[in-house]
Enzyme design. Structure first.
Site, PDB file in Angstrom:
ATOM      1  N   GLY A 152       0.815  -1.201   0.000  1.00 34.70           N
ATOM      2  CA  GLY A 152       0.000   0.000   0.000  1.00 34.70           C
ATOM      3  C   GLY A 152       0.852   1.256   0.000  1.00 34.70           C
ATOM      4  CB  SER A 153       0.491   4.568  -1.579  1.00 38.38           C
ATOM      5  OG  SER A 153       0.928   4.072  -2.826  1.00 38.38           O
ATOM      6  N   GLY A 154       1.369   5.394   1.169  1.00 39.26           N
ATOM      7  CA  GLY A 154       1.166   6.084   2.432  1.00 39.26           C
ATOM      8  C   GLY A 154       2.267   5.817   3.431  1.00 39.26           C
ATOM      9  CG  HIS A 155       3.189   2.304   4.571  1.00 41.47           C
ATOM     10  ND1 HIS A 155       2.746   2.490   5.851  1.00 41.47           N
ATOM     11  CD2 HIS A 155       2.330   1.441   3.986  1.00 41.47           C
ATOM     12  CE1 HIS A 155       1.655   1.749   6.043  1.00 41.47           C
ATOM     13  NE2 HIS A 155       1.372   1.117   4.916  1.00 41.47           N
ATOM     14  CG  HIS A 195      -1.785  -0.357   7.685  1.00 35.11           C
ATOM     15  ND1 HIS A 195      -1.159  -1.557   7.869  1.00 35.11           N
ATOM     16  CD2 HIS A 195      -1.500   0.047   6.420  1.00 35.11           C
ATOM     17  CE1 HIS A 195      -0.528  -1.875   6.747  1.00 35.11           C
ATOM     18  NE2 HIS A 195      -0.715  -0.932   5.874  1.00 35.11           N
TER      19      HIS A 195
END
Lengths: 339, 339
Positions: B61-64, B226
């Site tokens: 996932g993106s956002g990391h 998350h």
């Protein structure tokens, strides 16, 4: 107001513990000087077989980690002197560090242009001069928002420190004389311009209080590295508009002319997401394309922070072949390893 | 509640714009695949003269950011496939990336052990298998707080991803076969353990809301990447006590025995100060000394973030000569350059 929540021990010990942690993070490549908060390269250039090297001393207030303390190492600084949080290091510590790293060729000081740092580094140089050590200074004045161009000596040093120290590190490693290392470093400093945007304030560990307040929908353009007021407090707009405004202040200042090539640094002031910096990078590159300015190298991440301030700064360094050579030379430290 | 203030454009475009900014930050060393959010090394290994190289595909996932997209480059991954924020990438994108980087020797997948990622990478591998491409997986399960050791397959991947990808990158560069690269990478994964502490939550860009709430004097040990619940929500104590508690969970888990040597990673989850990480590092080293565990290499900074979450994680990788060799091998990318 509630203290900003941080995982600390006694707040009186933050600098001593930070410096200790930094030395340990260097995996044996730095040591702490006895009796001073000075981080020294280990082995020294002389111990590593490089005799008569021009010394490079950097430093300033703590609280901006990983700068300056994280820039001690091969191809970078020989030592960093660490003041208290947001406070200049003491003349004694500066003089002791100067004596420690001098190997007969003299020592170059690189630091941000703040009144306290200027005074204390000058006093440190004077003390070192009593021991017949020659010192020259490069004071970083990259923040275009701090004063008009005509009063460049009133400008402060912000993230542009990274590029100036990087180039100074290579120059001090390879030049035969202090004057030559100074000439190259001074050129790098003269070619560097930055501007920042703050989204929220950082706090000082001892007080636990943010250094200023911004409204829930406000940002401030040109905010300094300790929360000094900027040039425009305004409603937050789209990222592209924010970047356009910053680039409009940055590009004409040097100026960065059509056809020139730059190194680009997008520095996280602390708590912003990498996503925001990457989103800004697209628009920065668009603005540079429009202006006919090429990018030789991009650095993006946390280099000079203001504790947990949210926001970022954009730095441009105009390159020539000489600066490019020194920028690209290998370097290895806790905060910056390349090549 | 007010949206968390960030400098963004349209929140629907954050991932597309982030990926675009990342490719531009790589200064020509990566490119974006047509029609997919896949960042590919440029020139490819084959274009650079290394024929028949085992491919390495990473992602999640993106956002990391900067993981995983910032780990594409020489000595690291051949491609990274980027999902939406905190969401697994699509099987189609995984299959397309696999086909793009396969050069006949097969492709190794390295990703965090999350149900969505496992499902989609497995489906991607199946699609790639239809094209006669051999795929093997290493799923990173380093978070000791996510499940007891007996149920290690229920553990999630957190910052230990960095070490596993680094070693996989070197192994895929130097090994003749996929099986051999897999063996070394699987050993690295099996030897890696992490635990995190959260001080405050990150928010999802589209909603602008934090993913959980902590009291003004609370921290949470074992929080996931998350915002998954941890093992202990508690009053914030001194840094040394927090670190002691984390190390007490970490050391016996593998276990890391007296006399062993490790690589240490202190990963900033987003908004914590470098000062806090360095202060933690002192105490981590104290705990490791007490346990008779030596440190070969320290990494400290932002590698796997959870947007602007404040907090950090501690990762230990137990080394042998083979892992040390691959960990120390040169690498160059937006997020990680060494040697």
């Amino acid at each position: 107001m509630q203290r900003v929540k941080k995982i600390l021990n006694d707040t009186a010990d933050v600098v001593a513990e930070t410096v200790e942690g930094l030395v340990l993070a260097s995996d044996g490549t730095t040591r702490l000087m006895d009796g001073h908060r000075v981080i020294v390269r280990q082995p020294s250039a002389r111990e590593a077989g490089r005799k008569g090297k021009v010394g490079l001393l950097v430093g300033g207030g703590s609280g901006h980690e990983p700068l300056f303390s994280g820039l001690v190492g091969q191809g970078l600084a020989d030592a960093a002197v660490c003041g208290n949080v947001f406070a200049a290091p003491s003349p004694d510590a500066i003089a002791a560090a100067t004596q420690d790293i001098d190997d007969g060729a003299g020592v170059l000081y690189v630091y941000g242009n703040y009144a306290g740092d200027v005074m204390n580094f000058d006093m440190g140089a004077e003390l070192a001069g009593d021991e017949d050590i020659t010192v020259r200074n490069v004071r970083v004045r990259d923040d275009v928002a701090a004063a008009p161009k005509e009063r460049i000596d009133d400008r402060r040093g912000i993230a542009g420190d990274l590029f100036v120290v990087k180039i100074a590190g290579s120059a001090c490693e390879s030049c035969d004389t202090l004057d030559e290392a100074w000439r190259i470093t001074a050129k790098a400093e003269a070619n560097t311009r930055s501007i920042g945007v703050a989204v929220s304030a950082g706090s000082i560990p001892e007080t636990g209080k943010p250094t200023f307040e911004l409204g829930d929908d406000e940002i401030e353009i040109g905010m300094g590295a300790h929360g000094e007021p900027g040039v425009s407090r305004q409603k937050i707009g789209p990222a592209d508009a924010v970047v356009d405004q910053m680039m409009a202040a940055l590009l004409p200042d040097l100026p960065f002319e059509r056809g020139c090539e730059v190194a680009l640094l997008i520095n996280n002031l602390g708590a912003s997401t990498m996503m925001e910096l990457l989103i800004a990078n697209r628009r920065i590159r668009h603005c540079l394309d429009q202006a006919g300015v090429g990018v030789h190298r991009t650095e993006i991440g946390h280099f000079l922070t203001t504790q947990e301030m949210a926001g970022y700064s954009i730095t441009l360094l105009k390159l020539d072949d000489e600066l490019k050579h020194h920028l690209d030379a290998p370097a290895r430290s806790v905060a910056y390893s390349r090549g």
